[in-house]
Design an enzyme around this catalytic site. Structure first.
Site, PDB file in Angstrom:
ATOM      1  N   ASP A  80       0.837  -1.201   0.000  1.00  0.00           N
ATOM      2  CA  ASP A  80       0.000   0.000   0.000  1.00  0.00           C
ATOM      3  C   ASP A  80       0.878   1.260   0.000  1.00  0.00           C
ATOM      4  O   ASP A  80       2.006   1.239   0.504  1.00  0.00           O
ATOM      5  CB  ASP A  80      -0.901  -0.061   1.251  1.00  0.00           C
ATOM      6  N   HIS A  81       0.372   2.331  -0.548  1.00  0.00           N
ATOM      7  CA  HIS A  81       1.043   3.659  -0.591  1.00  0.00           C
ATOM      8  C   HIS A  81       2.565   3.616  -0.534  1.00  0.00           C
ATOM      9  O   HIS A  81       3.172   3.880   0.504  1.00  0.00           O
ATOM     10  CB  HIS A  81       0.498   4.563   0.513  1.00  0.00           C
ATOM     11  N   ASP A 102       2.398   5.556  -5.199  1.00  0.00           N
ATOM     12  CA  ASP A 102       1.676   6.785  -4.863  1.00  0.00           C
ATOM     13  C   ASP A 102       2.542   8.026  -5.038  1.00  0.00           C
ATOM     14  O   ASP A 102       3.302   8.401  -4.157  1.00  0.00           O
ATOM     15  CB  ASP A 102       1.174   6.678  -3.418  1.00  0.00           C
ATOM     16  N   HIS A 181      -8.624   9.361   3.747  1.00  0.00           N
ATOM     17  CA  HIS A 181      -7.912   8.488   4.683  1.00  0.00           C
ATOM     18  C   HIS A 181      -8.234   8.883   6.125  1.00  0.00           C
ATOM     19  O   HIS A 181      -8.413  10.068   6.418  1.00  0.00           O
ATOM     20  CB  HIS A 181      -6.398   8.583   4.471  1.00  0.00           C
ATOM     21  N   GLY A 182      -8.280   7.879   7.002  1.00  0.00           N
ATOM     22  CA  GLY A 182      -8.536   8.157   8.415  1.00  0.00           C
ATOM     23  C   GLY A 182     -10.004   8.406   8.685  1.00  0.00           C
ATOM     24  O   GLY A 182     -10.858   8.328   7.802  1.00  0.00           O
ATOM     25  N   HIS A 215      -9.892   4.070  -1.705  1.00  0.00           N
ATOM     26  CA  HIS A 215      -9.073   4.159  -0.493  1.00  0.00           C
ATOM     27  C   HIS A 215      -9.887   4.834   0.598  1.00  0.00           C
ATOM     28  O   HIS A 215     -10.870   5.510   0.317  1.00  0.00           O
ATOM     29  CB  HIS A 215      -7.811   4.986  -0.778  1.00  0.00           C
ATOM     30  N   GLY A 216      -9.423   4.687   1.845  1.00  0.00           N
ATOM     31  CA  GLY A 216     -10.073   5.402   2.945  1.00  0.00           C
ATOM     32  C   GLY A 216     -11.536   5.037   3.108  1.00  0.00           C
ATOM     33  O   GLY A 216     -12.380   5.899   3.338  1.00  0.00           O
ATOM     34  N   ASN A 239      -8.857   0.436   6.797  1.00  0.00           N
ATOM     35  CA  ASN A 239      -7.718   0.379   7.704  1.00  0.00           C
ATOM     36  C   ASN A 239      -8.083   0.926   9.083  1.00  0.00           C
ATOM     37  O   ASN A 239      -8.041   0.201  10.077  1.00  0.00           O
ATOM     38  CB  ASN A 239      -6.520   1.134   7.114  1.00  0.00           C
TER      39      ASN A 239
HETATM   40 ZN   LIG Z   1      -4.933   4.462   0.966  1.00  0.00          ZN
END
Ligand SMILES: [Zn+2]
Length: 288
Positions: A80-81, A102, A181-182, A215-216, A239
């Site tokens: 990932d990333h 990325d 993200h997050g 993503h995210g 995640n």
């Molecule tokens: Zn991501």
């Protein structure tokens, strides 16, 4: 044995998505693998540069490969990333199935140039490896954020997506479509949800004509996730939700057994807590 490419093609035909869960230790891997086994659905585990550094790049590759082979089960591994070509090459040489290269923080032209170079280098190591590229701004850090970043100017346009895919040769595209993200504190508490731009996803899919990754995904509205998958999302990343569950499980294991020191009596609480999230997300992504 199916490859990740086979599984992605199948998700497109079936209108489902493969769940991508980040892992930083064996407990998370155990929980994710057990959930996928229980539901009999393919799964993708991811390790970012930081997560890889903690477990060991070759070690995580060996763990996932042994699960795949010993259980004859479609579990795959994604780097990932990955922000540098050197780290991407290291993952490719260690046997990862896919790599997210990325360079999305760079201006578009530079992102195109670096990603194209990475695609060529990685395919020369393993022609079957899948390379994912990213354009647009989806923020950084799968953590709990105090404030929402303003990502409205960083949304991916369909035209840019088409140009990016054609000029880099990537296999998979990660667009910015309202995802982030997050999670915000209010999302962890279940008071607010992320919302996605479904029209934009459908338009990007028509123009880019490659598998798409969201993503995210943590903290996203369930109905938006269903519609995003119907509109062309093939992989969904979770995640932060797992990290929150990991911590809650650990706290519960310690609190309920204040004098316990045996790790394999404490850590099953974490496996259970993480597994609940992984199972519920996998059910949703697979329309179950
Ligand atoms: Zn991501």
């Amino acid at each position: 044995m199916q490859t990740l490419r086979d599984v992605l093609e199948q998700t497109q035909k079936d209108g489902v998505a493969i769940g991508h869960f980040n892992i930083a230790d064996l407990v998370l891997l155990k929980a994710v693998f057990a959930s996928a086994q229980e539901l009999k659905v393919p799964v993708l585990v991811g390790a970012s540069e930081g997560e890889r550094e903690f477990i060991g790049v070759r070690q995580i590759a060996a763990l996932v490969r042994s699960l795949r082979e010993d259980f004859n089960f479609p579990i795959f591994l994604n780097a990932d990333h990955t922000h540098s070509l050197a780290k991407a090459v290291e993952a490719a040489r260690s046997g990862f199935d896919a790599i997210v290269f990325d360079a999305s923080a760079l201006p578009f032209e530079q992102n195109v140039r670096q990603t194209k170079e990475a695609v060529e280098a990685l395919k020369s190591i393993n022609p079957a490896i899948l390379v994912e590229g990213e354009i647009g701004d989806i923020g950084t850090g799968s953590e709990i954020h105090e404030e929402a970043p303003d990502l409205s100017n960083g949304l991916t346009t369909p035209e840019e997506a088409k140009q990016y895919v054609e000029s880099t040769g990537i296999d998979i595209l990660a667009p910015a479509v309202g995802n982030m993200h997050g999670m915000l504190k209010s999302m962890v508490q279940g008071e607010t949800k992320k919302r996605l731009d479904i029209e934009r996803i459908a338009h990007i899919k028509r123009m880019a004509r490659v598998p798409l990754t969201l993503h995210g995904g943590s903290g996203t509205d369930d109905e938006d996730l269903r519609q995003a998958i119907a509109a062309g999302i093939n992989i969904v990343h979770i995640n932060t939700e797992l990290r929150v569950a990991w911590r809650r499980g650990l706290e519960e294991g310690l609190l309920k057994q204040p004098h316990e020191v045996v790790p394999y009596k404490i850590l099953p609480f974490v496996v259970n807590s993480v597994g609940q999230i992984a199972r519920s997300r996998l059910r949703l992504f697979n329309n179950e």
